[in-house]
Scaffold this active site. Structure first.
Site, PDB file in Angstrom:
ATOM      1  N   GLU A  17      46.192  13.950  65.596  1.00 46.51           N
ATOM      2  CA  GLU A  17      44.901  14.472  65.110  1.00 46.51           C
ATOM      3  C   GLU A  17      43.809  13.409  65.249  1.00 46.51           C
ATOM      4  O   GLU A  17      44.051  12.236  64.966  1.00 46.51           O
ATOM      5  CB  GLU A  17      45.045  14.872  63.639  1.00 46.51           C
ATOM      6  CG  GLU A  17      43.775  15.447  63.052  1.00 46.51           C
ATOM      7  CD  GLU A  17      44.061  16.325  61.854  1.00 46.51           C
ATOM      8  OE1 GLU A  17      44.923  17.222  61.966  1.00 46.51           O
ATOM      9  OE2 GLU A  17      43.437  16.115  60.819  1.00 46.51           O
ATOM     10  N   THR A  48      39.329  17.607  64.333  1.00 51.02           N
ATOM     11  CA  THR A  48      38.840  18.159  63.063  1.00 51.02           C
ATOM     12  C   THR A  48      37.395  18.633  63.193  1.00 51.02           C
ATOM     13  O   THR A  48      36.679  18.286  64.145  1.00 51.02           O
ATOM     14  CB  THR A  48      38.931  17.130  61.917  1.00 51.02           C
ATOM     15  OG1 THR A  48      38.019  16.074  62.180  1.00 51.02           O
ATOM     16  CG2 THR A  48      40.335  16.608  61.750  1.00 51.02           C
ATOM     17  N   TYR A  49      36.994  19.395  62.180  1.00 49.15           N
ATOM     18  CA  TYR A  49      35.649  19.982  62.153  1.00 49.15           C
ATOM     19  C   TYR A  49      34.983  19.588  60.840  1.00 49.15           C
ATOM     20  O   TYR A  49      35.364  20.071  59.772  1.00 49.15           O
ATOM     21  CB  TYR A  49      35.791  21.501  62.246  1.00 49.15           C
ATOM     22  CG  TYR A  49      34.507  22.278  62.387  1.00 49.15           C
ATOM     23  CD1 TYR A  49      33.959  22.531  63.643  1.00 49.15           C
ATOM     24  CD2 TYR A  49      33.857  22.790  61.277  1.00 49.15           C
ATOM     25  CE1 TYR A  49      32.801  23.278  63.786  1.00 49.15           C
ATOM     26  CE2 TYR A  49      32.689  23.534  61.404  1.00 49.15           C
ATOM     27  CZ  TYR A  49      32.175  23.773  62.664  1.00 49.15           C
ATOM     28  OH  TYR A  49      31.018  24.515  62.798  1.00 49.15           O
ATOM     29  N   LYS A 164      47.033  35.625  54.784  1.00 48.89           N
ATOM     30  CA  LYS A 164      46.368  34.916  55.895  1.00 48.89           C
ATOM     31  C   LYS A 164      47.209  35.031  57.170  1.00 48.89           C
ATOM     32  O   LYS A 164      46.685  35.280  58.247  1.00 48.89           O
ATOM     33  CB  LYS A 164      46.153  33.449  55.489  1.00 48.89           C
ATOM     34  CG  LYS A 164      45.462  32.593  56.516  1.00 48.89           C
ATOM     35  CD  LYS A 164      44.904  31.297  55.917  1.00 48.89           C
ATOM     36  CE  LYS A 164      45.940  30.262  55.559  1.00 48.89           C
ATOM     37  NZ  LYS A 164      45.340  28.961  55.169  1.00 48.89           N
ATOM     38  N   GLN A 211      43.306   3.580  50.132  1.00 48.81           N
ATOM     39  CA  GLN A 211      42.807   4.944  50.358  1.00 48.81           C
ATOM     40  C   GLN A 211      43.799   6.000  49.879  1.00 48.81           C
ATOM     41  O   GLN A 211      43.416   7.023  49.327  1.00 48.81           O
ATOM     42  CB  GLN A 211      42.612   5.142  51.858  1.00 48.81           C
ATOM     43  CG  GLN A 211      41.161   5.229  52.278  1.00 48.81           C
ATOM     44  CD  GLN A 211      41.048   5.278  53.784  1.00 48.81           C
ATOM     45  OE1 GLN A 211      42.001   5.618  54.486  1.00 48.81           O
ATOM     46  NE2 GLN A 211      39.892   4.916  54.278  1.00 48.81           N
ATOM     47  N   LYS A 271      43.682   6.410  65.586  1.00 49.62           N
ATOM     48  CA  LYS A 271      44.302   5.079  65.667  1.00 49.62           C
ATOM     49  C   LYS A 271      45.436   5.094  66.695  1.00 49.62           C
ATOM     50  O   LYS A 271      46.598   5.353  66.343  1.00 49.62           O
ATOM     51  CB  LYS A 271      44.869   4.678  64.293  1.00 49.62           C
ATOM     52  CG  LYS A 271      43.796   4.376  63.267  1.00 49.62           C
ATOM     53  CD  LYS A 271      44.421   3.844  61.992  1.00 49.62           C
ATOM     54  CE  LYS A 271      43.371   3.621  60.922  1.00 49.62           C
ATOM     55  NZ  LYS A 271      43.725   4.207  59.646  1.00 49.62           N
TER      56      LYS A 271
HETATM   57  P1  FAD Z   1      42.374  29.177  52.319  1.00 47.58           P
HETATM   58  O1  FAD Z   1      43.586  29.499  53.125  1.00 47.58           O
HETATM   59  O2  FAD Z   1      41.216  30.071  52.383  1.00 47.58           O
HETATM   60  O3  FAD Z   1      42.808  28.824  50.861  1.00 47.58           O
HETATM   61  C1  FAD Z   1      41.920  28.147  49.976  1.00 47.58           C
HETATM   62  C2  FAD Z   1      42.266  28.456  48.530  1.00 47.58           C
HETATM   63  O4  FAD Z   1      41.937  29.812  48.246  1.00 47.58           O
HETATM   64  C3  FAD Z   1      43.740  28.312  48.186  1.00 47.58           C
HETATM   65  O5  FAD Z   1      43.824  27.808  46.865  1.00 47.58           O
HETATM   66  C4  FAD Z   1      44.266  29.733  48.260  1.00 47.58           C
HETATM   67  O6  FAD Z   1      45.406  29.939  47.422  1.00 47.58           O
HETATM   68  C5  FAD Z   1      43.065  30.507  47.732  1.00 47.58           C
HETATM   69  N1  FAD Z   1      42.972  31.884  48.245  1.00 47.58           N
HETATM   70  C6  FAD Z   1      43.142  32.330  49.494  1.00 47.58           C
HETATM   71  N2  FAD Z   1      42.950  33.648  49.579  1.00 47.58           N
HETATM   72  C7  FAD Z   1      42.605  34.067  48.332  1.00 47.58           C
HETATM   73  C8  FAD Z   1      42.257  35.330  47.752  1.00 47.58           C
HETATM   74  N3  FAD Z   1      42.221  36.432  48.496  1.00 47.58           N
HETATM   75  N4  FAD Z   1      41.957  35.379  46.421  1.00 47.58           N
HETATM   76  C9  FAD Z   1      41.978  34.249  45.661  1.00 47.58           C
HETATM   77  N5  FAD Z   1      42.309  33.017  46.149  1.00 47.58           N
HETATM   78  C10 FAD Z   1      42.617  32.935  47.463  1.00 47.58           C
HETATM   79  N6  FAD Z   1      38.843  20.576  56.245  1.00 47.58           N
HETATM   80  C11 FAD Z   1      37.738  20.403  57.005  1.00 47.58           C
HETATM   81  O7  FAD Z   1      36.612  20.445  56.498  1.00 47.58           O
HETATM   82  N7  FAD Z   1      37.854  20.196  58.369  1.00 47.58           N
HETATM   83  C12 FAD Z   1      39.056  20.145  59.006  1.00 47.58           C
HETATM   84  O8  FAD Z   1      39.100  19.949  60.217  1.00 47.58           O
HETATM   85  C13 FAD Z   1      40.237  20.311  58.219  1.00 47.58           C
HETATM   86  N8  FAD Z   1      41.457  20.320  58.787  1.00 47.58           N
HETATM   87  C14 FAD Z   1      42.577  20.562  58.024  1.00 47.58           C
HETATM   88  C15 FAD Z   1      43.838  20.619  58.637  1.00 47.58           C
HETATM   89  C16 FAD Z   1      44.977  20.837  57.887  1.00 47.58           C
HETATM   90  C17 FAD Z   1      46.344  20.919  58.568  1.00 47.58           C
HETATM   91  C18 FAD Z   1      44.886  20.990  56.464  1.00 47.58           C
HETATM   92  C19 FAD Z   1      46.117  21.201  55.632  1.00 47.58           C
HETATM   93  C20 FAD Z   1      43.641  20.964  55.847  1.00 47.58           C
HETATM   94  C21 FAD Z   1      42.476  20.754  56.612  1.00 47.58           C
HETATM   95  N9  FAD Z   1      41.205  20.735  56.025  1.00 47.58           N
HETATM   96  C22 FAD Z   1      40.074  20.541  56.805  1.00 47.58           C
HETATM   97  C23 FAD Z   1      41.044  20.895  54.564  1.00 47.58           C
HETATM   98  C24 FAD Z   1      40.813  22.374  54.155  1.00 47.58           C
HETATM   99  O9  FAD Z   1      39.591  22.840  54.668  1.00 47.58           O
HETATM  100  C25 FAD Z   1      40.809  22.434  52.623  1.00 47.58           C
HETATM  101  O10 FAD Z   1      42.096  22.138  52.124  1.00 47.58           O
HETATM  102  C26 FAD Z   1      40.282  23.718  52.003  1.00 47.58           C
HETATM  103  O11 FAD Z   1      40.136  23.514  50.583  1.00 47.58           O
HETATM  104  C27 FAD Z   1      41.176  24.934  52.149  1.00 47.58           C
HETATM  105  O12 FAD Z   1      41.187  25.414  53.422  1.00 47.58           O
HETATM  106  P2  FAD Z   1      42.232  26.578  53.849  1.00 47.58           P
HETATM  107  O13 FAD Z   1      41.890  26.963  55.227  1.00 47.58           O
HETATM  108  O14 FAD Z   1      43.602  26.156  53.555  1.00 47.58           O
HETATM  109  O15 FAD Z   1      41.775  27.725  52.828  1.00 47.58           O
END
Ligand code: FAD
Length: 288
Positions: A17, A48-49, A164, A211, A271
């Site tokens: 990544e 990442t975004y 999802k 960190q 890195k």
């Molecule tokens: P979701 O899948 O939408 O879930 C978020 C929360 O909402 C969860 O608690 C879930 O249980 C809850 N939820 C989902 N659906 C519902 C519903 N219908 N009703 C009520 N609650 C619900 N962030 C960045 O900004 N840029 C990146 O590039 C990035 N890359 C990532 C890559 C990975 C592999 C991971 C694990 C995380 C990454 N993140 C990134 C962080 C991520 O954006 C955050 O963790 C964010 O808080 C959740 O994103 P998600 O897509 O998992 O959200």
């Protein structure tokens, strides 16, 4: 190449990544780092975004560099919470023009809940998946073996994850974890819940002891006592922490492979040194 095709082959997949430079920071050092990462032949590189201070504007350009200059399949991350439908449509167009075939569909976070006047076109990542699924992109999503920090408990988080996945995901990538048993227990629960798509194991080689405690607190990731002792002992010595972090991550990966996991995603964070050392440790285990 689509990540679903990579994951359907029998070999082990190790992906990396990277994050784009901050706005106004030069792109060249990141392009050079990506070239070096590509040199150790990962299965794909994700970009990442807007995470870690990276600018959204550079995600497509960096993913294009990964694919066209470095000849490695790219996975472009895309978050939706703070974006309008029009913004997402234009990002998709740009990704298509750049020849990107894989998108990690994410909700992202919004430090200012009232941004965009509180109006949301997308509330959850599943809404983005529903929008993109009619397309031919290979779609991935994030999942959380230790529960997403904003969800009350793992059962509810897995129920949301199932919705999802059913919206049209092809694969999942986990949040980092430092205890492989956490991954295996989680995988069993996903399979019980009827989630059958591949779940790539996310591994973070910790090179900065200071960190990691902060990151773990924010993400709800538990540091097992064995790893906490390493951070306590070597966290203030960058060279020792690099060696210990790389060794710990390598052991996790070997253990995962030995127990039948085929795909790991290494949070290499621009890195190449870390990626090179891990791949050298995996020589003979992973065919590159
Ligand atoms: P979701 O899948 O939408 O879930 C978020 C929360 O909402 C969860 O608690 C879930 O249980 C809850 N939820 C989902 N659906 C519902 C519903 N219908 N009703 C009520 N609650 C619900 N962030 C960045 O900004 N840029 C990146 O590039 C990035 N890359 C990532 C890559 C990975 C592999 C991971 C694990 C995380 C990454 N993140 C990134 C962080 C991520 O954006 C955050 O963790 C964010 O808080 C959740 O994103 P998600 O897509 O998992 O959200």
């Amino acid at each position: 190449m689509k990540i679903s095709e990579i994951l359907s082959t029998n070999g082990h997949s190790v992906s990396f990544e990277v994050f784009p430079p901050k706005r106004d920071a030069p792109m060249e050092p990141v392009l050079d780092a990506v070239k070096e990462l590509a040199g150790v032949k990962p299965s794909f590189i994700s970009v990442t975004y807007g995470a870690g201070g990276g600018a959204n504007a550079n995600t497509v350009a960096l993913a294009e560099h990964v694919q066209k200059t470095c000849a490695v399949p790219a996975l472009a991350h895309l978050t939706c919470l703070t974006s309008s439908r029009e913004k997402i449509a234009s990002e998709i167009q740009a990704l298509r023009r750049a020849g990107i075939e894989n998108i990690l569909c994410l909700r992202g976070d919004d430090p200012d809940a009232e941004s965009n006047g509180g109006k949301r076109d997308f509330a959850y990542a599943a809404d983005l998946v529903r929008t993109l699924r009619p397309s031919s992109f290979c779609l991935g999503g994030a999942c959380y073996p230790e529960c997403h920090p904003q969800c009350a408990h793992l059962e509810a988080d897995i129920a949301h994850l199932k919705a999802k996945v059913e919206a049209g995901l092809d694969f999942l990538t986990t949040q980092m974890f430092f205890d492989n048993n956490v991954y295996f227990r989680y995988l069993a629960r996903l399979r019980n819940a009827g989630i059958t798509i591949p779940v790539i194991a996310g591994i973070m080689p910790v090179t900065n002891g200071r960190q990691i405690s902060r990151i773990c607190k924010l993400s709800g990731t538990v540091l097992p006592p064995r790893f906490r002792a390493i951070v306590d002992r070597f966290g203030d010595d960058p060279s020792a922490m690099l060696s210990a972090g790389v060794t710990y991550a390598t052991e996790q990966i070997i253990d995962l492979f030995a127990d039948g996991v085929n795909a790991v995603h290494v949070y290499t964070m621009n890195k190449p040194e870390v990626a090179k050392r891990i791949m050298a440790n995996l020589k003979g285990i992973v065919n590159v």
